[in-house]
Write a protein that holds these residues in place. Sequence first.
Motif, short mmCIF file in Angstrom:
data_model
loop_
_atom_site.label_atom_id
_atom_site.label_comp_id
_atom_site.label_asym_id
_atom_site.label_seq_id
_atom_site.Cartn_x
_atom_site.Cartn_y
_atom_site.Cartn_z
N PHE A 148 -8.35 2.56 -3.82
CA PHE A 148 -8.90 2.14 -5.08
C PHE A 148 -8.09 1.02 -5.65
O PHE A 148 -8.23 -0.01 -6.19
CB PHE A 148 -9.39 3.02 -5.93
CG PHE A 148 -9.73 2.68 -7.32
CD1 PHE A 148 -10.85 1.76 -7.65
CD2 PHE A 148 -8.93 3.06 -8.52
CE1 PHE A 148 -11.35 1.30 -9.08
CE2 PHE A 148 -9.16 2.38 -9.72
CZ PHE A 148 -10.54 1.59 -9.95
N LEU A 149 -6.74 1.48 -6.00
CA LEU A 149 -5.83 0.86 -6.73
C LEU A 149 -5.44 -0.51 -5.93
O LEU A 149 -5.08 -1.50 -6.60
CB LEU A 149 -4.59 1.50 -7.10
CG LEU A 149 -4.59 2.34 -8.29
CD1 LEU A 149 -3.43 3.33 -8.40
CD2 LEU A 149 -4.55 1.33 -9.54
N ASN A 150 -5.34 -0.44 -4.53
CA ASN A 150 -4.91 -1.58 -3.79
C ASN A 150 -5.93 -2.68 -4.00
O ASN A 150 -5.68 -3.83 -3.97
CB ASN A 150 -4.71 -1.20 -2.40
CG ASN A 150 -4.24 -2.28 -1.51
OD1 ASN A 150 -3.11 -3.07 -1.80
ND2 ASN A 150 -5.10 -2.55 -0.27
N VAL A 183 0.85 -1.31 0.08
CA VAL A 183 -0.01 0.22 0.00
C VAL A 183 0.92 1.08 0.08
O VAL A 183 0.51 2.39 -0.84
CB VAL A 183 -0.90 0.09 1.29
CG1 VAL A 183 -1.65 1.40 1.34
CG2 VAL A 183 -1.90 -1.08 1.05
N GLU A 184 2.03 1.15 1.01
CA GLU A 184 2.71 2.36 1.09
C GLU A 184 3.70 2.64 -0.37
O GLU A 184 3.76 3.85 -0.83
CB GLU A 184 3.65 2.24 2.11
CG GLU A 184 4.65 1.23 1.99
CD GLU A 184 4.23 0.00 2.61
OE1 GLU A 184 4.88 -0.73 3.17
OE2 GLU A 184 2.88 -0.15 2.96
N ASP A 185 3.84 1.55 -1.21
CA ASP A 185 4.56 1.62 -2.36
C ASP A 185 3.48 2.49 -3.26
O ASP A 185 3.87 3.25 -4.35
CB ASP A 185 4.85 0.37 -2.86
CG ASP A 185 6.15 -0.16 -2.13
OD1 ASP A 185 6.86 0.85 -1.49
OD2 ASP A 185 6.28 -1.16 -2.41
N LYS A 243 0.18 2.55 -16.83
CA LYS A 243 1.35 1.75 -17.38
C LYS A 243 2.25 1.35 -16.14
O LYS A 243 2.85 0.17 -16.48
CB LYS A 243 2.21 3.08 -18.17
CG LYS A 243 3.37 2.36 -18.82
CD LYS A 243 3.95 3.51 -19.65
CE LYS A 243 5.37 2.83 -20.33
NZ LYS A 243 6.08 4.16 -20.98
N GLU A 244 2.28 2.24 -15.06
CA GLU A 244 2.97 1.76 -13.88
C GLU A 244 2.49 0.58 -13.27
O GLU A 244 3.41 -0.38 -13.02
CB GLU A 244 3.16 2.77 -12.85
CG GLU A 244 4.01 2.69 -11.60
CD GLU A 244 5.35 2.35 -11.75
OE1 GLU A 244 5.84 1.70 -10.95
OE2 GLU A 244 6.10 3.16 -12.66
N PHE A 245 1.24 0.29 -13.19
CA PHE A 245 0.75 -0.66 -12.28
C PHE A 245 0.04 -1.78 -13.29
O PHE A 245 -0.42 -2.50 -12.77
CB PHE A 245 -0.29 -0.22 -11.43
CG PHE A 245 0.26 0.51 -10.29
CD1 PHE A 245 0.70 0.15 -9.17
CD2 PHE A 245 0.10 1.99 -10.24
CE1 PHE A 245 1.50 0.71 -8.25
CE2 PHE A 245 0.65 2.61 -9.12
CZ PHE A 245 1.23 2.16 -8.17
N LYS A 246 0.05 -1.46 -14.89
CA LYS A 246 -0.37 -2.36 -15.69
C LYS A 246 -1.56 -2.93 -15.23
O LYS A 246 -1.97 -3.96 -15.25
CB LYS A 246 0.56 -3.83 -15.60
CG LYS A 246 2.03 -3.36 -16.08
CD LYS A 246 3.11 -4.58 -15.94
CE LYS A 246 4.32 -4.47 -16.41
NZ LYS A 246 5.06 -3.15 -15.46
N VAL A 247 -2.57 -1.99 -15.33
CA VAL A 247 -3.94 -2.06 -15.06
C VAL A 247 -4.73 -0.98 -15.82
O VAL A 247 -4.53 -0.04 -15.94
CB VAL A 247 -4.18 -1.91 -13.48
CG1 VAL A 247 -4.07 -0.46 -13.19
CG2 VAL A 247 -5.74 -2.17 -13.11
#
Length: 816
Positions: A801-803, A733-735, A778-782
């Motif tokens: 949301f992303l987590n 999460v922190e990343d 692009k960073e999280f490939k989502v």
Amino acid sequence: MFEPSGRDAARGFAAERAALEPGLSSALPFGDDLAAKYSALAGDGSQGPKSREAAMLLSAAENSLIAEDDISTATSKASQALNLFREAGDANAVADALRLLVNVRAEGEGPKAASDLAIAELQKFSKSGDRRGEASMRLSLAEVAARHPAGDFSGERGVEAFQHARAAVEFFEGSKDARMHGIALLALAHCHMTQAVQHDSRQEIDSALQVAKDAAAAFQRADERRGQAKALHAQAAACAHAEDVDDAVRHGKQALALWRDLGLAQFEGMELRCLAEWLRAADQADEALKMAEAAHKIFEKIGNRRGWEAAAMVSVARAHLEVGAVETAHGMAKDAIRAYESTADEAGEVAAMSLMVDVQLAQDNGSEALGYAERCLEALRALRSRTAEDHKFEASLLHSVAQIHMAQESFDKAATCCKDSVRIFKDAGDDLNANLVLHTLSNVHIGLGEYREAIKAASEARDFFRKRGHKRGHAFSCLQCASAFAARGEHNRGIAMGREASAIFMEEGHQHGTADAQALLGEVYLARGNAKKSMIHAREAREICKELGRSQKELESLFTLTKGSFVVASEGVVPQTAKEKPSAEWDAALALGQEALALARKSESTPSIVAALFSIGQIFVVTKKASEASKIIDEALPLAQEMGDDRAVANLEILTAQMHFIGGEESSAPEPAKRALEIFREKLGDTDGVDACNELIRFVEGGGAMKKADEAVEEGADSGAAGAVAAYEGPAVEDISATISDLALSLMGVESLAGDTPLMDAGLDSLASVEFQNNISKEFKVQLPSTLVFDYPSVNTMTDFLNTSLRQAAGFAIEN
């Protein structure tokens, strides 16, 4: 871990320059073989006396510029020829004379004076309807702009240069003048190369290469061999910038053969020197040495015109440095300084002293290097006539001086030199190198403990390269940001920056940069306490470095692997007695330490040997192998004392105390611990070291049970619980939060961002929000909803949301 090293910074800057610049121009000095054309005209009895006299003068003018480097005579004769051709009414010859005069003026008075002349004549040709004269002046403007770039070439000046070059190409192609068509194409290729250098654009490199090929074909149709050689050189320079050394050398050797056939020794020498530098950059030092020596012989014969003899001499000596012949390089530098002093060749003397700086650094003589650098600066500033290139050279020298001060830990002096270097580069219109120096300035601020300033300098460079679309410059700046954040203890942001750098380098296929990014990520993860992730990145860095032959960087990665392995082993079973067999994890740590020692011995680097020995000694102490630890310390301690490395000596004294204690010699343990205490207190002023030594002294004098090695050894393995390996291997999460914050900050022009502040309120406009969303995807490939910024307006809400999305996509439950 993140303290700057002057020698490492010097190597890093050189690597960046090699990656960001071709090093040698795609454009050779002006020379269109007008001398041959107009010598024939001068001997043509059918021409009038004025035309024949003018032809003779124009031929002599080009010879004065190229063969004699006599700008004053070239200017005078070209001006006389121009007036006579005008009187004779020869429009084509007027255009040729003006083109020569514009290029001569660029060499003598600078690009502005040359451009002013070309613009004035362009207006006259346009008004009179002389389209060939107009095309010739447009060609001249493009040539001057590409040969003497100032500022951002994507700005107005660069746009105009491209427009002029394309207009000239179109006219001469339409007029069926193959020779002039080739010359115009060559000018266009140089414009593309200038753009490629400033913006690290592969598309511009490909364009330059294709246009240079078209120019070669045009020259072939015109049976113009000098032009063919120049076009081949331009192709070679484009390939070199694309790091395609094989093709660069192939094209360069083809050009070299033509120069030899034409008997043009000066151009032959220039090509040889270019080949030497390209080969040296590709780690082909032996071949580079042969080329450099051949170039130097040529320029010794014809003299030091335009500083080429000095440049060739520097190439030879640096090639000797590359093959390890330091004494030979030293002797060459000394001889060159004496020779140039005796002939009052100021430019040559400056070049020779600059070389001596490199030689002294190669011999680890920092004080001597500093003395030569300061003498070199003094001589450079005393030159009677200083060009823009001289000012840039001064800025480069100041940067070298800054690096030497860093090595001597004189960080205040280093900061002053860096700031002066940045200012001079910017005044000379060289923003690219100014921003590269900001990387060193950031390291200087780290050395001073000024972490906010370190981040600011690195971020300024990152913003510059990002806005220019200069991908590798952007990536190198991200690496420096990562170092600055990590030094400040902001490991998550350091990791986010390291990842961004690694992604760019991978996308660009830049192996050196990828290795640097992976190595740094390994260090930062280790500092954050995640030894297992650290080892993944360090192992990747090591493999790449091994493939590239970068032994020093491979060694650094091995050290990170050894420390990580030490931490992993410490989290398991630690032997309680010398008879107890160490676990497989300890065997793995020892094997890595021994690999590091073998590589350090091979590199003959005493600091690296001491560091490797210390790592092995730690392992022996923790696994209760006192006799083995004693042998290691007996080798390492004298080496550290000989180097004068007080910190290494203190750490080894601590290790000695621990070795005595585990070996049953408790009464001998306090003395080395007290020696370490004195060093930390009196010489280093290190309060953490003082506290660690006092605790160790109390411990060994009290006879208590031995602490875990990762708790007792100061400057040890950067230990910390990595925790259990979670089943979910996605980003923490922190990343996620750090990455989102950093991507937003990079587009907003602010230095900080609260987690609950709406991004749109903080300055993220609608246009930037699109780029921001693309970067996150692009960073999280989502895949992300188009309304992301509106649905999840802050860093915190977007992180949640992303987590959730990433965990659900991986089939894991959501953490509460």
